[in-house]
Enzyme design. Structure first.
Site, PDB file in Angstrom:
ATOM      1  N   SER A  57       0.817  -1.205   0.000  1.00  0.00           N
ATOM      2  CA  SER A  57       0.000   0.000   0.000  1.00  0.00           C
ATOM      3  C   SER A  57       0.854   1.260   0.000  1.00  0.00           C
ATOM      4  O   SER A  57       0.325   2.352  -0.217  1.00  0.00           O
ATOM      5  CB  SER A  57      -0.909   0.016   1.232  1.00  0.00           C
ATOM      6  OG  SER A  57      -0.128   0.030   2.420  1.00  0.00           O
TER       7      SER A  57
ATOM      8  N   HIS B 125      -2.806  -3.555  -5.637  1.00  0.00           N
ATOM      9  CA  HIS B 125      -3.206  -3.114  -4.299  1.00  0.00           C
ATOM     10  C   HIS B 125      -4.718  -3.237  -4.104  1.00  0.00           C
ATOM     11  O   HIS B 125      -5.490  -2.434  -4.619  1.00  0.00           O
ATOM     12  CB  HIS B 125      -2.756  -1.665  -4.065  1.00  0.00           C
ATOM     13  CG  HIS B 125      -3.097  -1.167  -2.701  1.00  0.00           C
ATOM     14  ND1 HIS B 125      -3.396   0.142  -2.439  1.00  0.00           N
ATOM     15  CD2 HIS B 125      -3.195  -1.823  -1.502  1.00  0.00           C
ATOM     16  CE1 HIS B 125      -3.662   0.287  -1.151  1.00  0.00           C
ATOM     17  NE2 HIS B 125      -3.548  -0.890  -0.575  1.00  0.00           N
TER      18      HIS B 125
ATOM     19  N   GLU C 277      -5.892  -1.178  -7.273  1.00  0.00           N
ATOM     20  CA  GLU C 277      -4.940  -0.342  -7.995  1.00  0.00           C
ATOM     21  C   GLU C 277      -3.905  -1.228  -8.682  1.00  0.00           C
ATOM     22  O   GLU C 277      -3.285  -2.075  -8.040  1.00  0.00           O
ATOM     23  CB  GLU C 277      -4.240   0.615  -7.025  1.00  0.00           C
ATOM     24  CG  GLU C 277      -5.183   1.627  -6.393  1.00  0.00           C
ATOM     25  CD  GLU C 277      -4.528   2.454  -5.304  1.00  0.00           C
ATOM     26  OE1 GLU C 277      -4.824   3.649  -5.227  1.00  0.00           O
ATOM     27  OE2 GLU C 277      -3.720   1.890  -4.530  1.00  0.00           O
TER      28      GLU C 277
ATOM     29  N   ASN D 260      -4.637   6.277  -1.346  1.00  0.00           N
ATOM     30  CA  ASN D 260      -3.984   6.807  -0.153  1.00  0.00           C
ATOM     31  C   ASN D 260      -3.430   8.212  -0.374  1.00  0.00           C
ATOM     32  O   ASN D 260      -3.295   8.994   0.571  1.00  0.00           O
ATOM     33  CB  ASN D 260      -2.872   5.873   0.326  1.00  0.00           C
ATOM     34  CG  ASN D 260      -3.424   4.682   1.080  1.00  0.00           C
ATOM     35  OD1 ASN D 260      -4.488   4.763   1.695  1.00  0.00           O
ATOM     36  ND2 ASN D 260      -2.726   3.565   1.017  1.00  0.00           N
TER      37      ASN D 260
END
Length: 506
Positions: free
Chosen positions: A121, A142, A154, A192
């Site tokens: 991540s 991800h 992702e 993120n």
């Protein structure tokens, strides 16, 4: 339909590894679970089987599907048993050296066509792949926890990753029922990275003494439509997870001001107030339920002063109509009478600055946030300045609560709460587009699916107006003198010429 990868291995049997293994088996692949810890992979297989049994008991999968899924999930006792796999997904500890060592070991086992994917991540895919003899077959993959429910993944290309590798992984994600989004190998990837604005800006608001945790959560849920307020979300994810991510992205971007963490979360992490899982975070929990403080009562005001509205107020006509609907006595002169409650509705500026610039009596001046049209919001937000008299504050509160809509009164803040949080989210998102980290379309998909926002950040910018968002950012930068609020060139250029943020020609 031909399965992209007939044979898939998952290394790591934690919650993420279990979730990926479950979806891969349901997609039709033969799945091999491996964990270096003795017995962990077998325990994970049993837990996944229990999940399938629960689905079967509820009638969500058939007995035949249950049997098929169980027959497709295997335990591997050593890495050598993964030799025939076409795809290996690692979901081990978030350590660069551990992941590099694992991929080197895998290269000695699998054939040259096997794809090696990392569920990291926060670590660089390029750095992970640099340890491999064939970095072109290494990519980021991800997923988000819980994998069966979070339907976005992702797909991250390192500098050496081949387009074919990412294309195949994207196709396989679709076979698992997930939505793939393509990202470049940058800190935080898409989700993120884009999520930095929500929590960090809310923490800055608290640190300035503008409002408490619950008030900020209520405002952002009721004015914008977020499912969880930023402090509810931090309590859910837990500070031992979220604070290190804040610090990691900030450091990886060489202390970029837009991602600056907060001492508030650092202190609470050190004190063990992690959130829901420890029973105490920004809220106290009883039986997993947050204990919310009560809302302040509406003041009793027996004689309401007349109201005068600044000529520079945002949505001035709408504000006038609202005041009429609420039964206010409205003054229309060039300046307020000595008795009048003076209303300002700035974008980005604080009430103090507006009172000084417009030469208003600060003791009678109250601000109202009009970024969001009143009909679309469940809550009105007022702001005082340090000189606002208590009777004027109470009069404004009582007036705007007359029709039963919730009212929050905060201390002075450039951009109130909603303006500054929304503008920060949009600014970071547009800078992701400026950097070419992903396409605008994939950005919107990733954020709505991965973060659960009521709309994508670019659509949010269009809804509230790119020029309004620009004004908020420029004025906040003036108020605070902080590079954090400098507009992204992508936002500044598109906003300046009136282009949509979310509808972008390729």
């Amino acid at each position: 339909m031909k399965i992209i990868y007939q044979s898939v291995a998952i290394v790591g049997s934690g919650a993420m590894g279990r979730g990926i293994a479950q979806m891969a088996a349901q997609a039709g692949s033969q799945v091999y679970l491996f964990d270096a810890k003795h017995g962990a992979a077998q325990s994970a297989r049993e837990e996944i089987g229990n999940q399938w049994q629960k689905l079967a008991d509820k009638g969500r999968i058939s007995p035949e599907q249950l049997q098929q899924y169980q027959s497709q999930l295997h335990v591997a006792e050593s890495l050598t048993e993964l030799a025939s796999c076409q795809l290996v997904i690692e979901a081990i500890v978030e350590s660069l050296e551990a992941k590099r060592a694992l991929l080197r070991d895998l290269e000695a086992v699998v054939d040259a066509e096997c794809v090696l994917a990392s569920n990291t991540s926060s670590l660089s895919i390029t750095a992970i792949a640099a340890a491999c003899a064939h970095p072109g077959r290494v990519a980021g993959y991800h997923f988000f926890n819980p994998v069966p429910l979070m339907k976005v993944v992702e797909v991250i290309a390192g500098l050496a990753t081949t387009p074919q590798t990412c294309s195949a992984l994207s196709d396989y994600a679709r076979q698992m029922g997930h939505t793939p989004v393509a990202a470049q190998d940058t800190p935080g990837f898409i989700v993120n990275h884009a999520g930095r604005g929500y929590g960090t800006e809310a923490l800055r608001i608290v640190s300035e003494g503008v409002a408490d945790f619950a008030t900020i959560d209520r405002i952002l849920k009721d004015q914008v439509g977020f499912k969880l307020g930023p402090f509810e979300l931090l309590d859910l994810t837990a500070l031992d997870v979220s604070h290190p991510v804040m610090e990691s992205i900030y450091k990886q971007y060489y202390e970029e001001a837009r991602y600056r963490p907060s001492v508030i979360t650092a202190q609470r992490l050190a004190g063990g107030m992690l959130g829901r899982k420890t029973g105490q975070g920004f809220y106290r929990y009883e039986g997993q339920q947050a204990q919310w403080p009560p809302e302040p009562p509406v003041p009793q005001v027996h004689e309401m002063p007349p109201v005068w509205v600044s000529s520079r107020a945002a949505r001035r006509a709408e504000l006038y109509q609202l005041l009429k609907d609420l039964g206010a006595t409205i003054e229309t002169g060039a300046s307020p009478s000595p008795q009048a409650l003076t209303l300002v509705a700035p974008l980005g500026f604080d009430v103090t600055t507006v009172a000084v610039v417009e030469r208003l009596d600060p003791s009678r001046t109250v601000g109202i946030d009009m970024l969001v049209d009143d009909a679309s919001t469940k809550r009105r937000v007022l702001a005082t300045n340090p000189a606002t008299r208590a009777d004027m504050r109470d009069a404004a509160h009582a007036l705007f609560a007359r029709d039963g809509k919730a009212v929050s009164v905060i201390r002075d803040s450039g951009g109130f709460v909603t303006q500054r949080v929304v503008a920060t989210i949009i600014n970071i998102a547009t800078d992701i587009c400026q950097q070419g980290i992903c396409s605008p379309r994939d950005l919107e998909l990733a954020v709505t699916l991965g973060l659960g926002y009521p709309m994508g950040p670019l659509a949010m910018g269009d809804r509230y107006g790119p020029t309004n968002v620009l004004e908020v950012l420029f004025n906040m930068q003036t108020v605070y003198g902080d590079q954090r609020y400098r507009p992204s060139p992508w936002l500044r250029r598109r906003g300046a010429i009136g282009l949509s943020l979310s509808h972008v020609e390729s």
